[in-house]
Design a protein around this motif. Structure first.
Motif, PDB file in Angstrom:
ATOM      1  N   ALA A 120       0.866  -1.179   0.000  1.00  0.00           N
ATOM      2  CA  ALA A 120       0.000   0.000   0.000  1.00  0.00           C
ATOM      3  C   ALA A 120       0.905   1.232   0.000  1.00  0.00           C
ATOM      4  CB  ALA A 120      -0.911  -0.010   1.221  1.00  0.00           C
ATOM      5  N   ILE A 121       1.113   1.793  -1.157  1.00  0.00           N
ATOM      6  CA  ILE A 121       2.048   2.907  -1.335  1.00  0.00           C
ATOM      7  C   ILE A 121       1.504   4.175  -0.685  1.00  0.00           C
ATOM      8  CG2 ILE A 121       3.174   4.367  -3.077  1.00  0.00           C
ATOM      9  CD1 ILE A 121       3.041   1.838  -4.940  1.00  0.00           C
ATOM     10  N   SER A 122       2.380   4.895  -0.023  1.00  0.00           N
ATOM     11  CA  SER A 122       2.130   6.201   0.617  1.00  0.00           C
ATOM     12  C   SER A 122       1.300   6.143   1.887  1.00  0.00           C
ATOM     13  CB  SER A 122       1.492   7.208  -0.364  1.00  0.00           C
ATOM     14  OG  SER A 122       2.435   7.658  -1.290  1.00  0.00           O
ATOM     15  N   THR A 123       0.992   4.949   2.398  1.00  0.00           N
ATOM     16  CA  THR A 123       0.115   4.863   3.570  1.00  0.00           C
ATOM     17  C   THR A 123       0.855   4.859   4.895  1.00  0.00           C
ATOM     18  OG1 THR A 123       0.069   2.452   3.445  1.00  0.00           O
ATOM     19  CG2 THR A 123      -1.674   3.647   2.269  1.00  0.00           C
ATOM     20  N   GLY A 124       2.162   4.776   4.877  1.00  0.00           N
ATOM     21  CA  GLY A 124       2.937   4.783   6.118  1.00  0.00           C
ATOM     22  C   GLY A 124       3.241   6.213   6.536  1.00  0.00           C
ATOM     23  N   VAL A 125       4.517   6.553   6.536  1.00  0.00           N
ATOM     24  CA  VAL A 125       4.926   7.882   6.976  1.00  0.00           C
ATOM     25  C   VAL A 125       4.414   8.994   6.052  1.00  0.00           C
ATOM     26  CG1 VAL A 125       6.964   7.077   8.222  1.00  0.00           C
ATOM     27  CG2 VAL A 125       7.185   7.767   5.832  1.00  0.00           C
ATOM     28  N   TYR A 126       3.958   8.633   4.833  1.00  0.00           N
ATOM     29  CA  TYR A 126       3.410   9.645   3.918  1.00  0.00           C
ATOM     30  C   TYR A 126       1.932   9.904   4.189  1.00  0.00           C
ATOM     31  CZ  TYR A 126       7.759   9.512   1.192  1.00  0.00           C
ATOM     32  OH  TYR A 126       9.055   9.596   0.774  1.00  0.00           O
ATOM     33  N   ARG A 127       1.331   9.145   5.144  1.00  0.00           N
ATOM     34  CA  ARG A 127       0.029   9.424   5.761  1.00  0.00           C
ATOM     35  C   ARG A 127      -1.189   9.367   4.834  1.00  0.00           C
ATOM     36  NH1 ARG A 127       2.876  13.782   6.706  1.00  0.00           N
ATOM     37  NH2 ARG A 127       1.216  15.141   5.989  1.00  0.00           N
ATOM     38  N   TRP A 128      -1.088   8.724   3.685  1.00  0.00           N
ATOM     39  CA  TRP A 128      -2.272   8.641   2.827  1.00  0.00           C
ATOM     40  C   TRP A 128      -3.311   7.774   3.531  1.00  0.00           C
ATOM     41  CZ3 TRP A 128      -1.707  11.040  -2.039  1.00  0.00           C
ATOM     42  CH2 TRP A 128      -2.912  11.118  -2.765  1.00  0.00           C
ATOM     43  N   PRO A 129      -4.567   8.205   3.629  1.00  0.00           N
ATOM     44  CA  PRO A 129      -5.604   7.395   4.278  1.00  0.00           C
ATOM     45  C   PRO A 129      -5.753   6.035   3.570  1.00  0.00           C
ATOM     46  CG  PRO A 129      -6.353   9.655   3.954  1.00  0.00           C
ATOM     47  CD  PRO A 129      -5.064   9.518   3.197  1.00  0.00           C
ATOM     48  N   MET A 130      -5.739   4.963   4.349  1.00  0.00           N
ATOM     49  CA  MET A 130      -5.688   3.613   3.804  1.00  0.00           C
ATOM     50  C   MET A 130      -6.836   3.307   2.849  1.00  0.00           C
ATOM     51  SD  MET A 130      -3.952   0.841   3.544  1.00  0.00           S
ATOM     52  CE  MET A 130      -2.771   0.894   4.891  1.00  0.00           C
ATOM     53  N   GLU A 131      -8.056   3.669   3.211  1.00  0.00           N
ATOM     54  CA  GLU A 131      -9.194   3.336   2.359  1.00  0.00           C
ATOM     55  C   GLU A 131      -9.077   4.004   0.996  1.00  0.00           C
ATOM     56  OE1 GLU A 131      -9.409   4.281   5.567  1.00  0.00           O
ATOM     57  OE2 GLU A 131      -9.938   2.314   6.365  1.00  0.00           O
ATOM     58  N   ASP A 132      -8.677   5.266   0.974  1.00  0.00           N
ATOM     59  CA  ASP A 132      -8.529   5.991  -0.282  1.00  0.00           C
ATOM     60  C   ASP A 132      -7.354   5.425  -1.086  1.00  0.00           C
ATOM     61  OD1 ASP A 132      -9.411   8.097  -2.059  1.00  0.00           O
ATOM     62  OD2 ASP A 132      -7.583   9.174  -1.501  1.00  0.00           O
ATOM     63  N   ALA A 133      -6.269   5.111  -0.416  1.00  0.00           N
ATOM     64  CA  ALA A 133      -5.107   4.534  -1.105  1.00  0.00           C
ATOM     65  C   ALA A 133      -5.461   3.191  -1.736  1.00  0.00           C
ATOM     66  CB  ALA A 133      -3.949   4.369  -0.125  1.00  0.00           C
ATOM     67  N   ALA A 134      -6.232   2.374  -1.029  1.00  0.00           N
ATOM     68  CA  ALA A 134      -6.651   1.072  -1.565  1.00  0.00           C
ATOM     69  C   ALA A 134      -7.534   1.257  -2.787  1.00  0.00           C
ATOM     70  CB  ALA A 134      -7.373   0.271  -0.484  1.00  0.00           C
ATOM     71  N   ARG A 135      -8.458   2.193  -2.723  1.00  0.00           N
ATOM     72  CA  ARG A 135      -9.340   2.461  -3.862  1.00  0.00           C
ATOM     73  C   ARG A 135      -8.530   2.872  -5.087  1.00  0.00           C
ATOM     74  NH1 ARG A 135     -10.779   6.834  -6.276  1.00  0.00           N
ATOM     75  NH2 ARG A 135      -9.986   8.204  -4.632  1.00  0.00           N
ATOM     76  N   ILE A 136      -7.622   3.815  -4.901  1.00  0.00           N
ATOM     77  CA  ILE A 136      -6.795   4.298  -6.014  1.00  0.00           C
ATOM     78  C   ILE A 136      -5.949   3.158  -6.574  1.00  0.00           C
ATOM     79  CG2 ILE A 136      -4.837   5.800  -6.598  1.00  0.00           C
ATOM     80  CD1 ILE A 136      -6.089   7.820  -4.538  1.00  0.00           C
ATOM     81  N   ALA A 137      -5.349   2.369  -5.703  1.00  0.00           N
ATOM     82  CA  ALA A 137      -4.484   1.270  -6.136  1.00  0.00           C
ATOM     83  C   ALA A 137      -5.249   0.256  -6.977  1.00  0.00           C
ATOM     84  CB  ALA A 137      -3.857   0.590  -4.922  1.00  0.00           C
ATOM     85  N   VAL A 138      -6.363  -0.215  -6.457  1.00  0.00           N
ATOM     86  CA  VAL A 138      -7.125  -1.269  -7.144  1.00  0.00           C
ATOM     87  C   VAL A 138      -7.718  -0.736  -8.443  1.00  0.00           C
ATOM     88  CG1 VAL A 138      -9.101  -2.829  -6.961  1.00  0.00           C
ATOM     89  CG2 VAL A 138      -7.543  -2.549  -5.019  1.00  0.00           C
ATOM     90  N   GLU A 139      -8.305   0.451  -8.414  1.00  0.00           N
ATOM     91  CA  GLU A 139      -8.873   1.021  -9.644  1.00  0.00           C
ATOM     92  C   GLU A 139      -7.800   1.217 -10.704  1.00  0.00           C
ATOM     93  OE1 GLU A 139     -10.966   4.621  -8.637  1.00  0.00           O
ATOM     94  OE2 GLU A 139     -12.628   3.521  -7.707  1.00  0.00           O
ATOM     95  N   THR A 140      -6.637   1.701 -10.310  1.00  0.00           N
ATOM     96  CA  THR A 140      -5.559   1.948 -11.269  1.00  0.00           C
ATOM     97  C   THR A 140      -5.072   0.653 -11.889  1.00  0.00           C
ATOM     98  OG1 THR A 140      -4.895   3.938 -10.057  1.00  0.00           O
ATOM     99  CG2 THR A 140      -3.275   2.983 -11.590  1.00  0.00           C
ATOM    100  N   VAL A 141      -4.862  -0.365 -11.082  1.00  0.00           N
ATOM    101  CA  VAL A 141      -4.408  -1.650 -11.629  1.00  0.00           C
ATOM    102  C   VAL A 141      -5.454  -2.208 -12.589  1.00  0.00           C
ATOM    103  CG1 VAL A 141      -3.887  -4.050 -11.048  1.00  0.00           C
ATOM    104  CG2 VAL A 141      -2.819  -2.189  -9.756  1.00  0.00           C
ATOM    105  N   ARG A 142      -6.713  -2.109 -12.236  1.00  0.00           N
ATOM    106  CA  ARG A 142      -7.781  -2.618 -13.119  1.00  0.00           C
ATOM    107  C   ARG A 142      -7.837  -1.873 -14.445  1.00  0.00           C
ATOM    108  NH1 ARG A 142     -12.176  -3.597  -8.430  1.00  0.00           N
ATOM    109  NH2 ARG A 142     -11.715  -5.805  -8.103  1.00  0.00           N
ATOM    110  N   GLN A 143      -7.482  -0.595 -14.446  1.00  0.00           N
ATOM    111  CA  GLN A 143      -7.592   0.234 -15.647  1.00  0.00           C
ATOM    112  C   GLN A 143      -6.317   0.255 -16.484  1.00  0.00           C
ATOM    113  OE1 GLN A 143      -8.727   4.016 -14.032  1.00  0.00           O
ATOM    114  NE2 GLN A 143     -10.739   3.308 -13.396  1.00  0.00           N
ATOM    115  N   THR A 144      -5.246  -0.326 -15.989  1.00  0.00           N
ATOM    116  CA  THR A 144      -3.958  -0.253 -16.688  1.00  0.00           C
ATOM    117  C   THR A 144      -3.746  -1.480 -17.554  1.00  0.00           C
ATOM    118  OG1 THR A 144      -3.034   1.065 -14.872  1.00  0.00           O
ATOM    119  CG2 THR A 144      -1.462  -0.005 -16.347  1.00  0.00           C
ATOM    120  N   ARG A 145      -3.436  -1.248 -18.822  1.00  0.00           N
ATOM    121  CA  ARG A 145      -3.107  -2.356 -19.722  1.00  0.00           C
ATOM    122  C   ARG A 145      -1.718  -2.862 -19.366  1.00  0.00           C
ATOM    123  NH1 ARG A 145      -5.469  -2.161 -25.488  1.00  0.00           N
ATOM    124  NH2 ARG A 145      -3.832  -3.723 -25.586  1.00  0.00           N
TER     125      ARG A 145
END
Length: 169
Positions: A120-145
């Motif tokens: 989960a990128i940016s969720t540690g010391v970079y403080r990205w909220p976990m739920e939002d980071a997970a959403r962005i991660a999964v959506e991006t992977v699904r949309q990337t060829r």
């Protein structure tokens, strides 16, 4: 189409063609996932990161970009280092975070990697909220060829696992 899987555990213990490192821009190790990958992977990773700094990334790797090194003692062929953005309440940096995943998959494709373990990128010391980071991660992977066959999100703890599970389904 890429298969998305989810496990809870230590990313440094994953067997994959490539392991994604939530690196800092220096590429020279740090805390969290970055420090764990450097410690377990050994000096070969740091040596290659130093060479990258000396040749292409003198000012460090910019956020949203990715670059690969050998994996040293990890049970992988490569480490793909990507620098996530620091979360900000006043500035939307979600496109930079999404770019980390797109760029990691682009590098994985260049390497011929078929299985990629991702934290989960940016969720540690970079403080990205976990739920939002997970959403962005999964959506991006699904949309990337990509030619990658499996993207395995590796959740460090139960909270991260639950957040990613909500989007993976």
């Amino acid at each position: 189409m890429v298969t998305i899987t989810l496990v809870q555990g230590d990313i440094t213990r994953q067997r994959a063609d490539a392991i994604v490192n939530a690196a800092n821009s220096s590429l020279l190790g740090g805390g969290g996932v970055d420090g764990a990958i450097h410690r377990r992977g050994g000096p070969e990773i740091l040596a290659e990161c130093r060479a990258l700094r000396a040749s292409h990334y003198g000012k460090g790797l910019p956020a949203g970009r990715a670059v690969a090194t050998a994996a040293g003692n990890l049970d992988a062929d490569h480490v793909i280092h990507t620098v996530g953005p620091v979360w900000s309440a006043s500035e939307d940096r979600s496109e930079v975070l999404a770019s980390c995943y797109r760029e990691a998959l682009r590098v994985a494709d260049e390497l011929g990697a078929r299985t990629v373990a991702v934290p989960a990128i940016s969720t540690g010391v970079y403080r990205w909220p976990m739920e939002d980071a997970a959403r962005i991660a999964v959506e991006t992977v699904r949309q990337t060829r990509t030619a990658v066959q499996e993207v395995r999100f590796v959740a460090f703890d139960e909270g991260a696992y639950r957040a990613f599970a909500a989007y993976i389904g």
